[in-house]
Design an enzyme around this catalytic site. Structure first.
Site, PDB file in Angstrom:
ATOM      1  N   GLU A 250     -18.712 -14.731 -47.401  1.00 15.85           N
ATOM      2  CA  GLU A 250     -19.934 -14.683 -46.590  1.00 15.85           C
ATOM      3  C   GLU A 250     -19.791 -13.441 -45.729  1.00 15.85           C
ATOM      4  O   GLU A 250     -19.039 -13.437 -44.752  1.00 15.85           O
ATOM      5  CB  GLU A 250     -20.035 -15.932 -45.694  1.00 15.85           C
ATOM      6  CG  GLU A 250     -20.156 -17.246 -46.435  1.00 15.85           C
ATOM      7  CD  GLU A 250     -21.525 -17.460 -47.068  1.00 15.85           C
ATOM      8  OE1 GLU A 250     -22.439 -16.652 -46.813  1.00 15.85           O
ATOM      9  OE2 GLU A 250     -21.668 -18.426 -47.833  1.00 15.85           O
ATOM     10  N   CYS A 284     -24.905 -12.017 -38.277  1.00 18.72           N
ATOM     11  CA  CYS A 284     -24.910 -11.605 -39.688  1.00 18.72           C
ATOM     12  C   CYS A 284     -26.327 -11.576 -40.229  1.00 18.72           C
ATOM     13  O   CYS A 284     -26.682 -10.699 -40.997  1.00 18.72           O
ATOM     14  CB  CYS A 284     -24.030 -12.519 -40.525  1.00 18.72           C
ATOM     15  SG  CYS A 284     -24.457 -14.247 -40.379  1.00 18.72           S
TER      16      CYS A 284
HETATM   17  P1  NAD Z   1     -13.702  -9.139 -39.915  1.00 21.98           P
HETATM   18  O1  NAD Z   1     -13.922  -8.872 -41.363  1.00 21.98           O
HETATM   19  O2  NAD Z   1     -13.140  -8.074 -39.071  1.00 21.98           O
HETATM   20  O3  NAD Z   1     -12.748 -10.408 -39.707  1.00 21.98           O
HETATM   21  C1  NAD Z   1     -13.053 -11.681 -40.225  1.00 21.98           C
HETATM   22  C2  NAD Z   1     -11.783 -12.507 -40.323  1.00 21.98           C
HETATM   23  O4  NAD Z   1     -10.936 -11.958 -41.338  1.00 21.98           O
HETATM   24  C3  NAD Z   1     -10.940 -12.531 -39.045  1.00 21.98           C
HETATM   25  O5  NAD Z   1     -10.446 -13.828 -38.854  1.00 21.98           O
HETATM   26  C4  NAD Z   1      -9.809 -11.560 -39.370  1.00 21.98           C
HETATM   27  O6  NAD Z   1      -8.617 -11.796 -38.656  1.00 21.98           O
HETATM   28  C5  NAD Z   1      -9.609 -11.828 -40.845  1.00 21.98           C
HETATM   29  N1  NAD Z   1      -8.936 -10.757 -41.589  1.00 21.98           N
HETATM   30  C6  NAD Z   1      -8.863  -9.439 -41.279  1.00 21.98           C
HETATM   31  N2  NAD Z   1      -8.166  -8.779 -42.231  1.00 21.98           N
HETATM   32  C7  NAD Z   1      -7.812  -9.690 -43.160  1.00 21.98           C
HETATM   33  C8  NAD Z   1      -7.096  -9.621 -44.387  1.00 21.98           C
HETATM   34  N3  NAD Z   1      -6.631  -8.462 -44.857  1.00 21.98           N
HETATM   35  N4  NAD Z   1      -6.910 -10.753 -45.101  1.00 21.98           N
HETATM   36  C9  NAD Z   1      -7.421 -11.931 -44.654  1.00 21.98           C
HETATM   37  N5  NAD Z   1      -8.091 -12.068 -43.500  1.00 21.98           N
HETATM   38  C10 NAD Z   1      -8.303 -10.947 -42.763  1.00 21.98           C
HETATM   39  O7  NAD Z   1     -15.121  -9.626 -39.367  1.00 21.98           O
HETATM   40  P2  NAD Z   1     -15.527  -9.965 -37.865  1.00 21.98           P
HETATM   41  O8  NAD Z   1     -15.644  -8.695 -37.101  1.00 21.98           O
HETATM   42  O9  NAD Z   1     -14.679 -11.046 -37.328  1.00 21.98           O
HETATM   43  O10 NAD Z   1     -16.992 -10.580 -38.076  1.00 21.98           O
HETATM   44  C11 NAD Z   1     -18.157  -9.828 -38.128  1.00 21.98           C
HETATM   45  C12 NAD Z   1     -18.649  -9.694 -39.552  1.00 21.98           C
HETATM   46  O11 NAD Z   1     -18.844 -10.992 -40.107  1.00 21.98           O
HETATM   47  C13 NAD Z   1     -19.994  -9.022 -39.644  1.00 21.98           C
HETATM   48  O12 NAD Z   1     -19.997  -8.135 -40.743  1.00 21.98           O
HETATM   49  C14 NAD Z   1     -20.952 -10.175 -39.896  1.00 21.98           C
HETATM   50  O13 NAD Z   1     -22.141  -9.811 -40.542  1.00 21.98           O
HETATM   51  C15 NAD Z   1     -20.118 -11.076 -40.728  1.00 21.98           C
HETATM   52  N6  NAD Z   1     -20.605 -12.454 -40.689  1.00 21.98           N
HETATM   53  C16 NAD Z   1     -21.142 -12.984 -41.821  1.00 21.98           C
HETATM   54  C17 NAD Z   1     -21.646 -14.277 -41.797  1.00 21.98           C
HETATM   55  C18 NAD Z   1     -22.244 -14.898 -43.033  1.00 21.98           C
HETATM   56  O14 NAD Z   1     -22.396 -16.104 -43.057  1.00 21.98           O
HETATM   57  N7  NAD Z   1     -22.589 -14.146 -44.061  1.00 21.98           N
HETATM   58  C19 NAD Z   1     -21.579 -15.035 -40.622  1.00 21.98           C
HETATM   59  C20 NAD Z   1     -21.023 -14.467 -39.483  1.00 21.98           C
HETATM   60  C21 NAD Z   1     -20.524 -13.170 -39.544  1.00 21.98           C
END
Ligand code: NAD
Length: 508
Positions: A250, A284
């Site tokens: 997502e 998002c």
């Molecule tokens: P991010 O991708 O920086 O981090 C998300 C999660 O992934 C965090 O818990 C982080 O610690 C973890 N992570 C980071 N590197 C990783 C790796 N290599 N392996 C596994 N896990 C890892 O995103 P963010 O800044 O926390 O969130 C914002 C983003 O999320 C925006 O792009 C937003 O659009 C999206 N978002 C999407 C939805 C949806 O339902 N489509 C909902 C909310 C947010």
């Protein structure tokens, strides 16, 4: 509010070796809100091992008892909603009423998943057809085992609960890795669930940064439900590929709204301003682009501008727009605004000077070149671009000209026109004469296309994501023709071919 998590005592927060510590910071003040362990690979593996045992117990409870427990958890969340709202405000800067609204969404999803799991996933008979009339056939959806959930910070309860509640209702145990920006909310989710389910660690939280998430991907969980940025989604998928672990992604979006000549401009402007700037635009399914037909363009821009200019920005609990949670995002927002203005876009409200870390004040941009970063990349700030279009055909084409495909919206008084446009918009969800409303409906699947990811949370599809179809065909009596047998003779085949031609070979 200061929340310091215990590293050892609770079953919901997994223990970690003494070492690196994660500090959760208040984005407005820089104050430490809480400290949490950084769980390494070994600690994650231990949590998953405990979850395996818990999963057997939890799935053995059956749909009805799981429903009772999930509804008890829901009641705890309702009872403690104010405390949670303050914690969300402290960790993300979100105004407390927005935090309450978000939590109400999570409550709706816990309720829907709990009450519908049996109907969607339970055993049901299916028809077998004339060639298999000697069989009784049924299908049911069995839990996968242990689900790893990796969450973002921007909706720290609604987003993970969209996976967690559905995975739990389907009979799985969950190990949840919240964002490093909202570990306290993650710990709170597991702590409140443990009140309703004290017997086994059915929902555990592991805290840390990217490597803790990667360890969860490698830990042998049966599926990973990831929510976060597209770039991290690709890394998660690559890591999961090492062990052939299935994954839901997502990811981000660049949602568009289309406003037609016959739209209720007042209602559209009010909803679009909130859809773009609510939660400081860190959504998002935030509205980042508006395509408005010539005739109503000026009226719409004027109204959005008036609303945007009046938004109260600040760190107070009752502000309307809080700080940018992730300091690194501020530069991306600044870059998008600056680039749009330098390339001929007009700043109707604010401009590059609106970026005053940790806050970004509302920015309304018009006539922005379609190939600028503000139109093609996720901005994730309280900004909106409004561009004029000749007609709805051009609006649909431009709305669809993105590599993302998460949500979208359309404003028109004609229901038939709205439905037609909604079906043509290349996105997982579309709201008509409202924005983002689909996210609160338990029965509606939620997820994206293209760079917004794949798989669905919420609704029946969201329950099935966390279960495997199990098909059972029971022979009630022997077929008169021994087809799946070495006793089969040419005359048996002749007869069956006659039946097949009769059944399937005639007509158009
Ligand atoms: P991010 O991708 O920086 O981090 C998300 C999660 O992934 C965090 O818990 C982080 O610690 C973890 N992570 C980071 N590197 C990783 C790796 N290599 N392996 C596994 N896990 C890892 O995103 P963010 O800044 O926390 O969130 C914002 C983003 O999320 C925006 O792009 C937003 O659009 C999206 N978002 C999407 C939805 C949806 O339902 N489509 C909902 C909310 C947010």
């Amino acid at each position: 509010m200061s929340v310091t998590a215990s590293t050892e005592s609770t079953q919901s927060m997994s223990s970690a070796p003494a070492g690196e510590v994660l500090e959760s910071l208040n984005p407005a003040t820089g104050e430490v809100v809480g400290t949490y362990p950084v769980h390494d690979e070994e600690a994650v593996a231990e949590a998953v091992a405990r979850a395996r045992k818990a999963a057997r117990w939890w799935s053995g409870l059956g749909f009805d008892e799981r429903k009772n427990r999930l509804l008890a958890w829901k009641r705890t969340v309702v009872r403690r909603i104010d405390e949670l709202a303050r914690l969300m405000h402290a960790e993300t800067g979100k105004p407390t009423d927005d935090a309450r609204l978000e939590t109400i969404g999570a409550i709706e999803h816990i309720d829907w998943a709990a009450k519908h799991a049996r109907k969607v996933l339970g055993p049901r008979k299916v028809r077998t057809g004339p060639l298999a009339m000697n069989l009784a056939a049924s299908v049911q959806y069995q839990p996968l085992g242990v689900i790893g959930v990796i969450g973002p910070w921007n909706y720290p309860i609604l987003t993970p609960v969209g996976s967690i509640a559905y995975a739990l209702a389907a009979g799985n145990a969950v190990v949840f890795k919240p964002s490093e920006h909202s570990p306290g909310v993650g710990a709170w989710i597991a702590e409140t669930f443990a009140e309703a389910v004290p017997e086994e660690p059915v929902l555990q939280v592991v805290t840390g940064f990217g490597p803790t998430g990667a360890a969860l991907c490698r830990s042998g969980v049966d599926k990973v439900a990831f929510t976060g940025s597209t770039a991290t989604g690709k890394k998660v998928m690559a890591t999961c590929a090492e062990t052939l672990t299935p994954v839901i992604v997502e990811a981000g979006g660049k949602d568009a709204v289309i406003v037609a000549d016959d739209a209720d401009i007042e209602a559209a402007a009010e909803a679009v301003a909130f859809g773009a700037m609510g939660n400081a635009g860190q959504t998002c399914v935030g509205i980042e682009r508006a395509y408005v037909t010539e005739k109503v363009f000026d009226a719409f821009v004027d109204r959005v501008a008036t609303i945007a200019a009046g938004i109260r920005v600040g760190a107070q609990e009752d502000a309307q727009l809080g700080p940018i949670t992730m300091p690194s995002q501020v530069e991306i927002i600044r870059k998008h605004i600056t680039d749009a203005v330098e390339r001929g876009g007009k700043a109707v409200v604010g401009g590059p000077e609106s970026v005053r870390p940790p806050f970004v004040h509302p920015v309304v941009l018009t006539d922005v070149p379609e190939d600028s970063a503000a139109m093609t990349e996720e901005t994730f700030g309280p900004t909106i671009t409004i561009n004029r279009v000749r007609d709805l055909e051009e609006a649909v084409a431009k709305a669809n000209a993105t590599r993302y495909g998460l949500g979208s919206a359309v404003y028109t008084r004609s229901t038939s026109k709205a439905m037609e446009i909604a079906r043509r918009l290349r996105s997982g969800m579309t709201s008509i004469n409202s924005v983002q409303t689909y996210a609160m409906v338990g029965a509606l699947p939620f997820g994206g296309l293209g760079d917004s990811g794949f798989g669905r949370i919420h609704g029946p599809d969201g329950l099935r994501e966390f279960a495997a179809a199990k098909s059972i065909a029971r022979q009630k009596y022997r077929m008169p023709l021994p087809l799946l047998s070495f006793a089969r003779k040419p005359r048996h085949m002749k007869l069956v071919m006659w039946v097949v031609r009769l059944l399937h070979g005639r007509g158009r």
